[in-house]
Each structure stands twice: as structure tokens, then as C-alpha cells.
Design a protein around this motif. Sequence first.
Motif, PDB file in Angstrom:
ATOM      1  N   THR A 102      -7.528  -8.863   9.321  1.00  0.00           N
ATOM      2  CA  THR A 102      -8.284  -9.314   8.148  1.00  0.00           C
ATOM      3  C   THR A 102      -8.849  -8.128   7.377  1.00  0.00           C
ATOM      4  OG1 THR A 102      -8.816 -11.397   9.222  1.00  0.00           O
ATOM      5  CG2 THR A 102     -10.213 -10.743   7.372  1.00  0.00           C
TER       6      THR A 102
ATOM      7  N   MET B  26      -5.983  -6.831   5.390  1.00  0.00           N
ATOM      8  CA  MET B  26      -5.625  -7.731   4.285  1.00  0.00           C
ATOM      9  C   MET B  26      -6.655  -7.668   3.154  1.00  0.00           C
ATOM     10  SD  MET B  26      -2.748  -9.051   4.863  1.00  0.00           S
ATOM     11  CE  MET B  26      -1.595  -9.873   5.935  1.00  0.00           C
TER      12      MET B  26
ATOM     13  N   ARG C 273      -5.850  -5.329   0.438  1.00  0.00           N
ATOM     14  CA  ARG C 273      -4.587  -5.516  -0.275  1.00  0.00           C
ATOM     15  C   ARG C 273      -4.789  -6.230  -1.610  1.00  0.00           C
ATOM     16  NH1 ARG C 273      -0.763  -2.324   1.274  1.00  0.00           N
ATOM     17  NH2 ARG C 273       0.589  -3.770   0.194  1.00  0.00           N
TER      18      ARG C 273
ATOM     19  N   PHE D 177      -5.492 -10.410  -2.364  1.00  0.00           N
ATOM     20  CA  PHE D 177      -6.221 -11.114  -1.315  1.00  0.00           C
ATOM     21  C   PHE D 177      -7.556 -11.593  -1.873  1.00  0.00           C
ATOM     22  CE2 PHE D 177      -9.190 -11.292   2.275  1.00  0.00           C
ATOM     23  CZ  PHE D 177      -8.485 -12.100   3.153  1.00  0.00           C
TER      24      PHE D 177
ATOM     25  N   TRP E 244      -4.742 -16.263  -1.514  1.00  0.00           N
ATOM     26  CA  TRP E 244      -4.075 -15.173  -2.217  1.00  0.00           C
ATOM     27  C   TRP E 244      -3.823 -15.591  -3.663  1.00  0.00           C
ATOM     28  CZ3 TRP E 244      -2.649 -10.490  -0.016  1.00  0.00           C
ATOM     29  CH2 TRP E 244      -2.850 -10.380   1.356  1.00  0.00           C
TER      30      TRP E 244
ATOM     31  N   HIS F 262       1.094 -11.769  -0.949  1.00  0.00           N
ATOM     32  CA  HIS F 262       1.042 -12.021   0.492  1.00  0.00           C
ATOM     33  C   HIS F 262       2.264 -11.421   1.185  1.00  0.00           C
ATOM     34  CE1 HIS F 262       1.784 -14.511   4.127  1.00  0.00           C
ATOM     35  NE2 HIS F 262       0.530 -14.160   4.340  1.00  0.00           N
TER      36      HIS F 262
ATOM     37  N   ALA G  26       1.972  -7.619   1.406  1.00  0.00           N
ATOM     38  CA  ALA G  26       1.005  -7.196   2.427  1.00  0.00           C
ATOM     39  C   ALA G  26       1.603  -7.330   3.829  1.00  0.00           C
ATOM     40  CB  ALA G  26      -0.276  -8.019   2.316  1.00  0.00           C
ATOM     41  N   MET G  27       2.352  -8.395   4.062  1.00  0.00           N
ATOM     42  CA  MET G  27       2.940  -8.619   5.380  1.00  0.00           C
ATOM     43  C   MET G  27       4.114  -7.684   5.673  1.00  0.00           C
ATOM     44  SD  MET G  27       2.762 -12.704   5.950  1.00  0.00           S
ATOM     45  CE  MET G  27       3.717 -12.509   7.429  1.00  0.00           C
TER      46      MET G  27
ATOM     47  N   PHE H 210       0.411  -3.803   8.550  1.00  0.00           N
ATOM     48  CA  PHE H 210       0.322  -5.187   9.018  1.00  0.00           C
ATOM     49  C   PHE H 210       1.169  -5.384  10.264  1.00  0.00           C
ATOM     50  CE2 PHE H 210       2.221  -9.384   9.328  1.00  0.00           C
ATOM     51  CZ  PHE H 210       1.080 -10.148   9.508  1.00  0.00           C
TER      52      PHE H 210
END
Length: 95
Positions: free
Chosen positions: A26, A29, A32, A35, A56, A62, A65-66, A71
Motif C-alpha cells: 500500500t 501504491m 503511484r 492511486f 484508482w 493500476h 503500478a502492478m 510491486f
Amino acid sequence: MITLINRFTVTEGRNAEFEDILSGITAYMTSRPGFLGHTLYRSTKNPEIYMETARWTDAASHREAMSAEDFRSRAKYLIEVAKPDPDLFEVIDEN
């Protein structure tokens, strides 16, 4: 806005470890673009079940970020202590 809803089933006795790992994810994230925030819930009936909602601006933010190594390096520890079941949702009706 897109909402990630993720159900986690935590390995028995590893709740504190799960919460620590998720806290680190978290924090990442939060830094990012796109978010907006998140909420973590734990079942009162079954304390090994958690639900997370993360908001998001869009699905592309999203996904970006992943896909980052920061991540992925954190997530590999998460799947050692919990089984995730994520999906992205859009709001259809809200009162």
C-alpha cells in the motif's frame, strides 16, 4: 474511477505477517500516479478472510503500478501467506 476489490484468504496464523506485507504494498501504491486510496477489511466471522478495496483513476494506472518491479518484488511475499482473488470494478449505481 476504477475500484480494485481483492479478497484474500490468509494462511492460518499468519495474519500479522500478511498485514505487514500488505502495508508495504500500500505504501508503494500510494506513491503511484492514479492511486486514490484504499480500505482494508477483515471478516469478523472468519479472521483469515480479508477484503481490500483500492480506488484508482483508471485501469491503465493500476496496470502500470502492478507491472513495476517494486510491486512484483513485494507481491511475491504476499502470495506466500495469502491467496488473493482480485478484480477491477466500475461503479454502475451509487446511492
